[in-house]
Scaffold this motif. Structure first.
Motif, PDB file in Angstrom:
ATOM      1  N   ASP A 162      -0.184   0.821 -12.270  1.00  0.00           N
ATOM      2  CA  ASP A 162       0.841  -0.220 -12.370  1.00  0.00           C
ATOM      3  C   ASP A 162       1.477  -0.424 -10.997  1.00  0.00           C
ATOM      4  OD1 ASP A 162       2.677  -2.045 -13.209  1.00  0.00           O
ATOM      5  OD2 ASP A 162       3.957  -0.606 -14.264  1.00  0.00           O
ATOM      6  N   ALA A 163       1.075  -1.482 -10.331  1.00  0.00           N
ATOM      7  CA  ALA A 163       1.589  -1.789  -8.989  1.00  0.00           C
ATOM      8  C   ALA A 163       1.613  -3.295  -8.817  1.00  0.00           C
ATOM      9  CB  ALA A 163       0.702  -1.142  -7.924  1.00  0.00           C
ATOM     10  N   PRO A 164       2.464  -3.805  -7.938  1.00  0.00           N
ATOM     11  CA  PRO A 164       2.556  -5.261  -7.742  1.00  0.00           C
ATOM     12  C   PRO A 164       1.229  -5.901  -7.333  1.00  0.00           C
ATOM     13  CG  PRO A 164       4.440  -4.163  -6.746  1.00  0.00           C
ATOM     14  CD  PRO A 164       3.507  -3.080  -7.156  1.00  0.00           C
ATOM     15  N   ASP A 165       0.380  -5.130  -6.634  1.00  0.00           N
ATOM     16  CA  ASP A 165      -0.903  -5.679  -6.173  1.00  0.00           C
ATOM     17  C   ASP A 165      -2.066  -5.282  -7.091  1.00  0.00           C
ATOM     18  OD1 ASP A 165      -0.932  -2.998  -5.593  1.00  0.00           O
ATOM     19  OD2 ASP A 165      -1.039  -3.246  -3.412  1.00  0.00           O
ATOM     20  N   ARG A 166      -1.738  -4.947  -8.330  1.00  0.00           N
ATOM     21  CA  ARG A 166      -2.776  -4.524  -9.276  1.00  0.00           C
ATOM     22  C   ARG A 166      -3.842  -5.588  -9.458  1.00  0.00           C
ATOM     23  NH1 ARG A 166      -1.527  -3.034 -15.649  1.00  0.00           N
ATOM     24  NH2 ARG A 166      -3.695  -2.575 -16.261  1.00  0.00           N
ATOM     25  N   THR A 168      -5.094  -7.577  -7.354  1.00  0.00           N
ATOM     26  CA  THR A 168      -6.043  -7.543  -6.245  1.00  0.00           C
ATOM     27  C   THR A 168      -7.099  -6.477  -6.479  1.00  0.00           C
ATOM     28  OG1 THR A 168      -4.333  -8.294  -4.704  1.00  0.00           O
ATOM     29  CG2 THR A 168      -6.264  -7.236  -3.754  1.00  0.00           C
ATOM     30  N   ARG A 317      -0.077   3.726  -0.170  1.00  0.00           N
ATOM     31  CA  ARG A 317      -0.925   2.771  -0.880  1.00  0.00           C
ATOM     32  C   ARG A 317      -1.364   1.600  -0.003  1.00  0.00           C
ATOM     33  NH1 ARG A 317      -2.316   1.308  -6.113  1.00  0.00           N
ATOM     34  NH2 ARG A 317      -2.634  -0.922  -6.468  1.00  0.00           N
ATOM     35  N   TYR A 318      -0.496   1.175   0.903  1.00  0.00           N
ATOM     36  CA  TYR A 318      -0.818   0.002   1.724  1.00  0.00           C
ATOM     37  C   TYR A 318      -2.131   0.187   2.486  1.00  0.00           C
ATOM     38  CZ  TYR A 318       0.260   2.349   6.113  1.00  0.00           C
ATOM     39  OH  TYR A 318       0.228   3.188   7.194  1.00  0.00           O
TER      40      TYR A 318
END
Length: 332
Positions: A162-166, A168, A317-318
């Motif tokens: 669960d992440a904002p860039d999921r 992608t 993560r980035y």
């Protein structure tokens, strides 16, 4: 004269002290890493004449009297003026892209140097010694099927994070699985002792050059196991590490050199592989590296990096996200 002690402040999972500017004492803080794998591999490497790891002078161990042993500390030769490999590599790339101060190693020389070093370590680990008389074996179709299943599961787990860039990650999911499925056509491959957790933080730069450190294997691995793997696993880890390095410098330079750093990462991976193949090809082991495994192992490693960030180091993560996009998405 009175002995002096000072702590090593670099980010690491163990607690290290320099004593008298002569020895490095690494106290182990992880209860599941008692050092037996590391000790055996380092003694093996010295026995076959390999000098690319720090000299192990002694170990401090505890025994419960019933045959159970735990390594409390490794005692190594101290390497003067040593700096962490990650810091070295960041400095090299920052000097190239941000007019930073000159580094000990240039960004141009870095990938080929690491390629030769990695191949040299693999050749040494493949040789016979009293500590590992038969280092080389063969993984059969059943073992490879296990790798494939684990890699597929890594893709699914990476997508579920669960992440904002999921979205992608999900968009890259089909391509990741396509690369992993290339393992299905491999029915057997050589395996041997490897580093097991190879990245730029496992380097040490000192006045005598570069060395590999921390042969404990993958996080959570059984300390008594050599963890036999294809050499392509280490190679994939280092190729992803080079992309992560470029991503880190891209972040530090606020995206001003994104396109150039993406190009550097791809070129660096090619240079690493070329140097690795040349060094390995000059050895007595023509089958040291199975290139069929590389693409699926890279895909699996990218997913493992995302999982590691989610479970252990969210601020990281980035880097694998950038590496993932550079590999699987077209440049805008």
């Amino acid at each position: 004269p009175e002995s002096t002690e000072r702590a090593v402040t670099a980010d690491q999972s163990n607690h290290s002290l320099v004593v008298g500017d002569r020895v490095l004492v690494k106290w182990r803080t992880a209860f599941d890493a008692d050092g037996r794998r590391s000790t055996r591999l380092r003694r093996h490497l010295r026995a076959v004449g390999y000098e690319g790891v720090p000299s192990l002078l002694a170990t401090a161990e505890w025994s419960d009297g019933a045959g159970n042993h735990v390594t409390l500390a490794d005692i190594d030769t101290y390497l003067p003026d040593a700096i962490d490999g990650w810091d070295l590599c960041i400095a090299a790339l920052m000097a190239e892209f941000s007019d930073g101060p000159a580094a000990r190693l240039s960004a141009k020389a870095l990938p080929s140097t690491l390629g030769r070093m990695t191949a040299g370590m693999h050749v040494a680990l493949a040789r016979s010694s009293p500590y590992i008389p038969e280092p080389r074996h063969t993984a059969d179709a059943t073992t490879i099927a296990g790798w494939t299943a684990h890699a597929r599961a890594s893709v699914r787990e990476a997508i579920r994070i669960d992440a904002p860039d999921r979205a992608t990650v999900a968009a890259c999911g089909a391509a990741l699985l396509e690369d992993i499925e290339k393992l299905v056509s491999v029915d057997a491959t050589p395996i041997q002792p490897t580093h097991g957790d190879l990245h730029l933080g496992q380097l040490l730069a000192w006045t005598g050059g570069l060395m590999f450190i921390d042969l404990d294997g993958p996080p959570g691995a059984a300390a008594t196991s050599l963890g036999l793997e294809p050499t392509a696993r280490d190679v994939a880890q280092m190729l992803v590490a080079l992309a992560n390095l470029a991503a880190a410098v891209d972040r530090r330079t606020h995206g001003r050199h994104s396109s150039a750093l993406r190009s550097w990462a791809m070129r660096a991976q090619d240079d690493f592989l070329e140097a690795y193949r040349i060094e390995a090809g000059g050895s007595e082991l023509p089958d040291l590296f199975d290139s069929r495994l590389l693409t699926p192992f890279i895909a699996a490693q990218l997913c493992q990096e995302l999982i590691y960030a989610a479970t252990t180091l969210p601020r990281w993560r980035y880097a694998p996200m950038t590496a993932l996009q550079w590999r699987y998405q077209e440049e805008p």
